[in-house]
Design a protein around this motif. Sequence first.
Motif, PDB file in Angstrom:
ATOM      1  N   LEU A  90       0.551  -1.109   0.019  1.00 10.60           N
ATOM      2  CA  LEU A  90       0.067  -0.352  -0.056  1.00 10.60           C
ATOM      3  C   LEU A  90       1.203   1.610   0.593  1.00 10.60           C
ATOM      4  CD1 LEU A  90      -2.986   0.181   0.543  1.00 10.60           C
ATOM      5  CD2 LEU A  90      -2.927   1.156   2.620  1.00 10.60           C
ATOM      6  N   VAL A  91       1.718   0.998   0.715  1.00  7.18           N
ATOM      7  CA  VAL A  91       3.053   2.538   0.887  1.00  7.18           C
ATOM      8  C   VAL A  91       3.419   2.036  -0.466  1.00  7.18           C
ATOM      9  CG1 VAL A  91       5.148   2.977   1.775  1.00  7.18           C
ATOM     10  CG2 VAL A  91       3.808   2.202   3.458  1.00  7.18           C
ATOM     11  N   ALA A  92       3.366   0.706  -1.075  1.00  7.45           N
ATOM     12  CA  ALA A  92       4.567   1.614  -2.282  1.00  7.45           C
ATOM     13  C   ALA A  92       3.288   1.822  -3.956  1.00  7.45           C
ATOM     14  CB  ALA A  92       5.423  -0.059  -2.668  1.00  7.45           C
ATOM     15  N   GLU A  93       2.274   1.824  -3.067  1.00 10.49           N
ATOM     16  CA  GLU A  93       0.668   3.073  -4.320  1.00 10.49           C
ATOM     17  C   GLU A  93       0.788   3.545  -4.210  1.00 10.49           C
ATOM     18  OE1 GLU A  93      -2.741   0.207  -3.509  1.00 10.49           O
ATOM     19  OE2 GLU A  93      -2.122  -1.114  -4.367  1.00 10.49           O
ATOM     20  N   GLY A  94       1.268   4.474  -2.567  1.00 17.18           N
ATOM     21  CA  GLY A  94       1.411   5.897  -2.574  1.00 17.18           C
ATOM     22  C   GLY A  94       2.151   6.175  -3.485  1.00 17.18           C
ATOM     23  N   LEU A  95       3.382   6.284  -3.539  1.00 19.73           N
ATOM     24  CA  LEU A  95       4.643   6.927  -3.216  1.00 19.73           C
ATOM     25  C   LEU A  95       4.408   6.823  -5.096  1.00 19.73           C
ATOM     26  CD1 LEU A  95       7.235   5.162  -1.910  1.00 19.73           C
ATOM     27  CD2 LEU A  95       6.220   7.252  -1.136  1.00 19.73           C
ATOM     28  N   ARG A  96       4.216   5.529  -5.841  1.00 16.51           N
ATOM     29  CA  ARG A  96       4.205   5.654  -7.280  1.00 16.51           C
ATOM     30  C   ARG A  96       2.658   6.398  -7.648  1.00 16.51           C
ATOM     31  NH1 ARG A  96       3.922  -0.570  -6.913  1.00 16.51           N
ATOM     32  NH2 ARG A  96       6.271  -1.334  -7.160  1.00 16.51           N
ATOM     33  N   ALA A  97       2.009   6.502  -6.702  1.00 18.67           N
ATOM     34  CA  ALA A  97       0.637   7.620  -7.218  1.00 18.67           C
ATOM     35  C   ALA A  97       1.744   9.357  -6.593  1.00 18.67           C
ATOM     36  CB  ALA A  97      -0.288   7.403  -6.260  1.00 18.67           C
ATOM     37  N   ALA A  98       2.326   9.557  -6.194  1.00 26.02           N
ATOM     38  CA  ALA A  98       2.823  10.552  -5.833  1.00 26.02           C
ATOM     39  C   ALA A  98       4.319  10.446  -6.326  1.00 26.02           C
ATOM     40  CB  ALA A  98       3.718  10.852  -4.702  1.00 26.02           C
ATOM     41  N   GLY A  99       4.628   9.601  -7.952  1.00 25.22           N
ATOM     42  CA  GLY A  99       4.922  10.518  -8.716  1.00 25.22           C
ATOM     43  C   GLY A  99       6.626   9.250  -8.783  1.00 25.22           C
TER      44      GLY A  99
END
Length: 363
Positions: A195-204
């Motif tokens: 989930l953290v990884a998804e959030g970071l990817r969403a932040a570019g």
Amino acid sequence: MRQLNDLSTPAVVIDLDVLERNVARMAERARQHGVRLRPHAKTHKIVAIGRLQTAAGAVGLSVAKTSEAEVFADAGFDDLFVAFPVVGQDKGRRLVRLAERVRLAVGTDSVEGARTLAEPFAQAGRVLDVMLKVDVGYHRVGVEPDRAPAVAGQIAELRGLRLRGIFTHAGHAYAQETPEAVAAVASHEGKALALVAEGLRAAGLPIEQVSVGSTPTARHAMTVNGVTECRPGNYVFHDASQVALGSCRLEDCAMTVLATVVSVPAPGRAVVDAGSKTLSSDALRPHAGGHGRILGRLSRIDKLSEEHGVIAVQPGESFRVGERVRILPNHACVVTNLHDRLWGVRGEAVEDELPVAARGRVE
Ligand SMILES: Cc1ncc(COP(=O)(O)O)c(C=O)c1O
């Protein structure tokens, strides 16, 4: 060929058949789930065992220290991850030299710490891969998941660093009382990190690796979608704590300590020549319970001083002076670090002397 009886005691003995089976099983599990295996070499600190792991399919090794990475690099390992928040320009300068000869990544959990590594790398015109450590419940090191985007964003902007991914270690699995509770920790470990990884990817932020891993949690955490890498260490040897946690069976334990009964001073008490200097003082987990099981007996080591292991002899059992016993230690990783060499055996035959090349490398 040298036999077990020829070894001077205390001696740390590795059953090579069990070791090879453990290495193959974990590699197969990782393959099945499409996860890269990067075993933690802290457990063995031995070049030959690292080679066994890479031959079985490991992409590289994890280590805890810059100096451990140097030992494995000298031995020809070309893909290393220092799974520890490394801080300091002195370390940074050593890492610059290491990164010239191996594919390297190191852990970080703060902008301040990352900056101490970024500076020497930027000065050398090189780039160091870093992995941001995230805390999924162990509460040792690592950023809380909700702080990860802010910290990762700042680290990614530091010249001299590249954010390769994120990692975690669910060490709190060792405190769980049932295999079901361990599985729940493992599932949370994988899901929380993904989930953290998804959030970071969403932040570019391009997050390549999402790395989990401990021996109790590996089999479950590596099944979680989004997890790309797993770093179990202890599984090569296992120990009494892994048996107690349900991570393995007694017959999956490769490490025992061969010791001699040196005294039977009173009924109910026998003493071996393996104390805390040999077995360490690490407690059994998840519940304390002596300092090592005696194989084939119910009796266990109840009290330790530096050179003495005191066995509380159970009713119906007896020990005699001069007898040799094999002790299953509470925690294999720390036992390794206390010894210059381990002995690889098959049955009674001593096949290999295994130098603990990365022993005592604390910096
Ligand atoms: C950061 C990190 N990764 C992986 C491991 C390996 O875990 P285990 O010894 O349970 O296999 C450890 C163990 O301490 C660790 O600290």
